[in-house]
Design a protein around this motif. Structure first.
Motif, PDB file in Angstrom:
ATOM      1  N   MET A 169      38.863  41.503  41.048  1.00 22.57           N
ATOM      2  CA  MET A 169      39.304  40.703  39.899  1.00 22.57           C
ATOM      3  C   MET A 169      40.503  39.826  40.268  1.00 22.57           C
ATOM      4  O   MET A 169      40.603  38.683  39.816  1.00 22.57           O
ATOM      5  N   ASP A 170      41.394  40.352  41.090  1.00 24.14           N
ATOM      6  CA  ASP A 170      42.518  39.529  41.567  1.00 24.14           C
ATOM      7  C   ASP A 170      42.001  38.353  42.393  1.00 24.14           C
ATOM      8  O   ASP A 170      42.530  37.227  42.288  1.00 24.14           O
ATOM      9  N   LEU A 171      40.977  38.600  43.198  1.00 28.75           N
ATOM     10  CA  LEU A 171      40.398  37.533  44.014  1.00 28.75           C
ATOM     11  C   LEU A 171      39.732  36.480  43.129  1.00 28.75           C
ATOM     12  O   LEU A 171      39.829  35.277  43.400  1.00 28.75           O
ATOM     13  N   ILE A 172      39.069  36.917  42.066  1.00 26.10           N
ATOM     14  CA  ILE A 172      38.476  35.977  41.117  1.00 26.10           C
ATOM     15  C   ILE A 172      39.548  35.052  40.545  1.00 26.10           C
ATOM     16  O   ILE A 172      39.365  33.830  40.462  1.00 26.10           O
ATOM     17  N   ASP A 173      40.683  35.617  40.185  1.00 23.89           N
ATOM     18  CA  ASP A 173      41.786  34.804  39.663  1.00 23.89           C
ATOM     19  C   ASP A 173      42.268  33.801  40.710  1.00 23.89           C
ATOM     20  O   ASP A 173      42.572  32.639  40.379  1.00 23.89           O
ATOM     21  N   ALA A 174      42.345  34.243  41.969  1.00 21.91           N
ATOM     22  CA  ALA A 174      42.841  33.362  43.031  1.00 21.91           C
ATOM     23  C   ALA A 174      41.864  32.235  43.330  1.00 21.91           C
ATOM     24  O   ALA A 174      42.276  31.104  43.615  1.00 21.91           O
ATOM     25  N   VAL A 175      40.569  32.521  43.276  1.00 27.38           N
ATOM     26  CA  VAL A 175      39.558  31.493  43.561  1.00 27.38           C
ATOM     27  C   VAL A 175      39.466  30.508  42.398  1.00 27.38           C
ATOM     28  O   VAL A 175      39.318  29.303  42.604  1.00 27.38           O
ATOM     29  N   GLY A 176      39.543  31.022  41.176  1.00 28.24           N
ATOM     30  CA  GLY A 176      39.629  30.151  40.014  1.00 28.24           C
ATOM     31  C   GLY A 176      38.367  29.405  39.650  1.00 28.24           C
ATOM     32  O   GLY A 176      38.448  28.300  39.104  1.00 28.24           O
ATOM     33  N   SER A 177      37.203  29.978  39.889  1.00 26.54           N
ATOM     34  CA  SER A 177      35.931  29.336  39.548  1.00 26.54           C
ATOM     35  C   SER A 177      35.156  30.207  38.567  1.00 26.54           C
ATOM     36  O   SER A 177      35.001  31.413  38.790  1.00 26.54           O
ATOM     37  N   GLN A 178      34.656  29.604  37.515  1.00 25.46           N
ATOM     38  CA  GLN A 178      33.914  30.362  36.509  1.00 25.46           C
ATOM     39  C   GLN A 178      32.593  30.904  37.047  1.00 25.46           C
ATOM     40  O   GLN A 178      32.047  31.859  36.489  1.00 25.46           O
TER      41      GLN A 178
END
Length: 277
Positions: A169-178
């Motif tokens: 989930m932290d990586l999802i935030d860092a990548v920033g793509s829906q």
């Protein structure tokens, strides 16, 4: 809830690729068993005859919910976090080459061990920077193609790069793509997550695909995982995609596939029966 199994389109060294070998035969067997989907593990899409594959899948009435890419790591050593920039770029290009196939089948592209492992001489911080950069690049290309990417948190014995749902989930935030989310696998979650149900709730709509295997990596019902509780929680998050079996083909592939179906269907029927009641 829709049930699928992992089927390899090309020969692989990966032991948990449940159905491996003749693709036409394996897809036909899945259909006969009662599965409605086939998750295709594909090393190199350029070696796939898409019109023939599409015709076969359509003829059998199967969906292709996801495309696995880990064979590029297992068989070729392609990795987002390799020290050699040419290998990193080749891994990125390989994922991008999956996008037309994924768009055709409306399938999620799985990011498994093509993320790589931490090699001697590389810092964890550097590897994570390479990983984030690659995922941003691939996510943008996937968004343009109308495709979703799903990274799988994998247990610590196979890689040190993204083991837990929280790290994912932290990586999802860092990548920033829906269009970038997670593939969750009960085998890996059993090792890394203190309470699997709590980790499922943490993801909610970011669960893009779901793998099942029991605690011993055999088919569900062969170990100690509480699948009624796990699947009830998964459905409560709003997940409506496929539940895909990825487990060791033991005692043999046909028995494993049949046991998976026989074990999961009553659980799911009970969950949905209670919801509708």
């Amino acid at each position: 809830m829709k049930l699928s199994m992992v089927v390899t389109a090309q020969q692989t060294q990966f032991a948990a690729a449940t159905f491996s070998g003749d693709l036409h035969h394996n897809l036909s067997v899945l259909k006969q068993m009662g599965y409605t989907g086939a998750e295709l593990a594909i090393r190199d899409p350029k070696q796939i005859d898409l019109p023939s594959l599409s015709a076969l899948v359509s003829e059998l009435g199967l969906a292709v919910p996801a495309i696995g890419t880990g064979q590029a790591w297992n068989d070729e050593g392609l990795s987002f976090t390799a020290s050699d920039p040419s290998i990193r770029q080749a891994a990125i290009e390989r994922i991008k080459s999956h996008l037309p196939l994924a768009a055709h089948f409306d399938a999620v592209v799985i990011i498994g061990l093509i993320r790589g492992v931490l090699k001697p001489g590389d810092s964890h911080e550097q590897a994570m920077e390479w990983l984030r950069s690659a995922l941003k690049d691939c996510s943008q290309a996937a968004e343009d193609a109308g495709v979703r990417l799903a990274l799988e948190p994998i247990n610590r014995y196979e890689t040190s790069l993204i083991n837990t749902v929280a790290q994912g989930m932290d990586l999802i935030d860092a990548v920033g793509s829906q269009n970038f989310g997670l593939l969750l696998d009960t085998f890996h979650m059993n090792i890394e997550e203190p309470i699997i149900e709590d980790s499922l709730r943490l993801c909610n709509e970011r669960i893009f695909h779901f793998h099942v295997a029991d605690s011993n990596r055999w088919s569900p019902g062969s170990g100690h995982l509480d699948f009624p509780s796990i699947l009830r929680t998964l459905i409560d998050t709003g997940y409506s995609g496929f539940i895909s079996g990825e487990f060791l083909p033991l005692p043999d592939v046909h028995t494993a596939g049949e046991k998976n179906l026989a074990y999961l269907k009553p659980i799911l029927e009970d969950i949905y029966g209670n919801l509708s009641g």
